[in-house]
Design an enzyme around this catalytic site. Sequence first.
Site, PDB file in Angstrom:
ATOM      1  N   SER A   1     -46.339 -12.732 -47.232  1.00 40.09           N
ATOM      2  CA  SER A   1     -45.653 -11.566 -46.680  1.00 40.09           C
ATOM      3  C   SER A   1     -44.239 -11.332 -47.192  1.00 40.09           C
ATOM      4  O   SER A   1     -43.596 -10.363 -46.788  1.00 40.09           O
ATOM      5  CB  SER A   1     -45.615 -11.675 -45.148  1.00 40.09           C
ATOM      6  OG  SER A   1     -44.870 -12.810 -44.745  1.00 40.09           O
TER       7      SER A   1
ATOM      8  N   GLY B   1     -41.107 -12.408 -50.562  1.00 42.95           N
ATOM      9  CA  GLY B   1     -40.680 -13.135 -51.751  1.00 42.95           C
ATOM     10  C   GLY B   1     -41.726 -13.231 -52.837  1.00 42.95           C
ATOM     11  O   GLY B   1     -42.443 -12.269 -53.142  1.00 42.95           O
TER      12      GLY B   1
ATOM     13  N   ASP C   1     -50.115 -20.083 -37.946  1.00 43.52           N
ATOM     14  CA  ASP C   1     -49.260 -21.174 -38.396  1.00 43.52           C
ATOM     15  C   ASP C   1     -50.036 -21.978 -39.435  1.00 43.52           C
ATOM     16  O   ASP C   1     -50.931 -22.755 -39.099  1.00 43.52           O
ATOM     17  CB  ASP C   1     -48.885 -22.050 -37.200  1.00 43.52           C
ATOM     18  CG  ASP C   1     -48.028 -23.249 -37.590  1.00 43.52           C
ATOM     19  OD1 ASP C   1     -47.681 -23.375 -38.783  1.00 43.52           O
ATOM     20  OD2 ASP C   1     -47.709 -24.060 -36.698  1.00 43.52           O
TER      21      ASP C   1
ATOM     22  N   ALA D   1     -42.362 -20.812 -46.654  1.00 41.15           N
ATOM     23  CA  ALA D   1     -40.957 -21.148 -46.415  1.00 41.15           C
ATOM     24  C   ALA D   1     -40.718 -21.042 -44.918  1.00 41.15           C
ATOM     25  O   ALA D   1     -40.929 -19.987 -44.326  1.00 41.15           O
ATOM     26  CB  ALA D   1     -40.035 -20.201 -47.172  1.00 41.15           C
TER      27      ALA D   1
ATOM     28  N   TYR E   1     -28.185 -27.102 -53.909  1.00 35.92           N
ATOM     29  CA  TYR E   1     -29.608 -26.817 -54.043  1.00 35.92           C
ATOM     30  C   TYR E   1     -30.349 -27.981 -54.693  1.00 35.92           C
ATOM     31  O   TYR E   1     -30.929 -28.826 -54.013  1.00 35.92           O
ATOM     32  CB  TYR E   1     -29.847 -25.518 -54.826  1.00 35.92           C
ATOM     33  CG  TYR E   1     -31.284 -25.048 -54.688  1.00 35.92           C
ATOM     34  CD1 TYR E   1     -31.635 -24.164 -53.683  1.00 35.92           C
ATOM     35  CD2 TYR E   1     -32.275 -25.539 -55.518  1.00 35.92           C
ATOM     36  CE1 TYR E   1     -32.957 -23.774 -53.513  1.00 35.92           C
ATOM     37  CE2 TYR E   1     -33.604 -25.156 -55.358  1.00 35.92           C
ATOM     38  CZ  TYR E   1     -33.937 -24.273 -54.355  1.00 35.92           C
ATOM     39  OH  TYR E   1     -35.244 -23.912 -54.187  1.00 35.92           O
TER      40      TYR E   1
ATOM     41  N   LYS F   1     -38.035 -30.180 -53.240  1.00 33.74           N
ATOM     42  CA  LYS F   1     -38.657 -29.618 -54.440  1.00 33.74           C
ATOM     43  C   LYS F   1     -39.149 -30.721 -55.379  1.00 33.74           C
ATOM     44  O   LYS F   1     -40.190 -30.573 -56.026  1.00 33.74           O
ATOM     45  CB  LYS F   1     -37.667 -28.699 -55.162  1.00 33.74           C
ATOM     46  CG  LYS F   1     -37.293 -27.445 -54.375  1.00 33.74           C
ATOM     47  CD  LYS F   1     -38.504 -26.616 -53.996  1.00 33.74           C
ATOM     48  CE  LYS F   1     -38.116 -25.314 -53.316  1.00 33.74           C
ATOM     49  NZ  LYS F   1     -39.307 -24.531 -52.870  1.00 33.74           N
TER      50      LYS F   1
ATOM     51  N   VAL G   1     -33.446 -12.285 -54.694  1.00 33.39           N
ATOM     52  CA  VAL G   1     -32.951 -12.051 -53.341  1.00 33.39           C
ATOM     53  C   VAL G   1     -34.165 -12.067 -52.421  1.00 33.39           C
ATOM     54  O   VAL G   1     -34.960 -11.131 -52.391  1.00 33.39           O
ATOM     55  CB  VAL G   1     -32.211 -10.709 -53.230  1.00 33.39           C
ATOM     56  CG1 VAL G   1     -31.635 -10.537 -51.830  1.00 33.39           C
ATOM     57  CG2 VAL G   1     -31.097 -10.624 -54.265  1.00 33.39           C
TER      58      VAL G   1
END
Length: 400
Positions: free
Chosen positions: A51, A53, A112, A141, A238, A247, A279
């Site tokens: 939904s 990105g 979920d 995410a 990051y 990551k 973004v």
Amino acid sequence: MSVRQIEPKQRGFLIVNSHPTGAAATVRRTWQEIPAQDGGRRPVVLVLGHSAGYGLAALLTGLRRHGIRGVGVAFEGADNGRRTATAGWYRTAAVADLVQESGGDFDFVNADAFSDEGKKQVLDLVEESYGPVDYLIYSLAAPRRTDPATGTVHHSVLKPLGAAYEAPALDFSGPAPAVSRIRLEAGTEEEKQATVEVMGGADWALWVAALAERSLIAPGFTTLALTYVGSEVTAPVYRQGTIGAAKEHLEATARELASSPALAPVGGRAFTVVAGAAVTQASSAIPSIALYTAFLRTVLGDEKFRSPADQAVELWEQLEGREPLALDGQGRIRLDGWELDETVQQRVRQLWADPDQGLLTARAGADWFMSQVRELYGWGVAGVDYNSAVEADIPWPTSR
């Protein structure tokens, strides 16, 4: 029915409501920007985190260019009469409309994805309606995850490791973007491990195992998860921080999955995909990312800055064998060469060295960044009449 005029509720980056028409308009605009393509096979795809990105970009590109069939999964909130539905809810409804208009075959589940119940609900639908899966795209995410085996709730944090982090950041609280300073204390080992549990590869591996257990892995199956490397400018918070540890775990999971009993017998593949800066609702919450992205956008300009959809087109061409896989030495698919080009990064570093002066140069980039954040929630979208009342109670698309 919940027809009303909706006003944005915003403080800095925080936007707590969404506009249904604006959110839908961003989906349709992206759809039109993706080059259409006819013919070829129609692979079955499961998109976890469809939904927003890169998950949304991969879904739209797969639908428009490759006629994918399958299921998308997200965890979104409905309109309750006081607060609108989440932007992801409205985007999902818009994607479902496009699927219907284009004669596609795709279902959407609001669940979920971390839970056993969510996995069962999704895989029941996959088994009943589509059969074995060709692609599993993992793009979840979330700020927390409940371990289905232990019931422990893990919370992710955005913190450096080893030492505190001080850096410039963009402040949107005033009438114009300004540079502020942030300081983040170093994360603990417990916070690091909790972040790995949420954002690492544990849940990804559970999904692959669940597909294998139900014989839903097709020959030549490919699974991929989205990751990010980024610039040395943002590395302390990051790549070298708690999220970077997650990551790294995700990337290690890809290597383990590639040789696992679930994938090896069917010639399956597992990759992490290193995307470029964007973004997104997730990235906009990371300290200093806004300023870095504003500088990057200023250096590259509109034509050279690659959107998630641009990158998704490139990714699908590689996955479907129309272009060779752009693998690095760690076996990751790289889509971020445009961002990490040394000439580009040198110019970004020059702006970063004096951020106040840099912002004067990059004011248009900062304004662009904030406009993109607003568009994530359906605000400030060209062609949308925000003075009119709209239906906020949009139904979730019905599965077959």
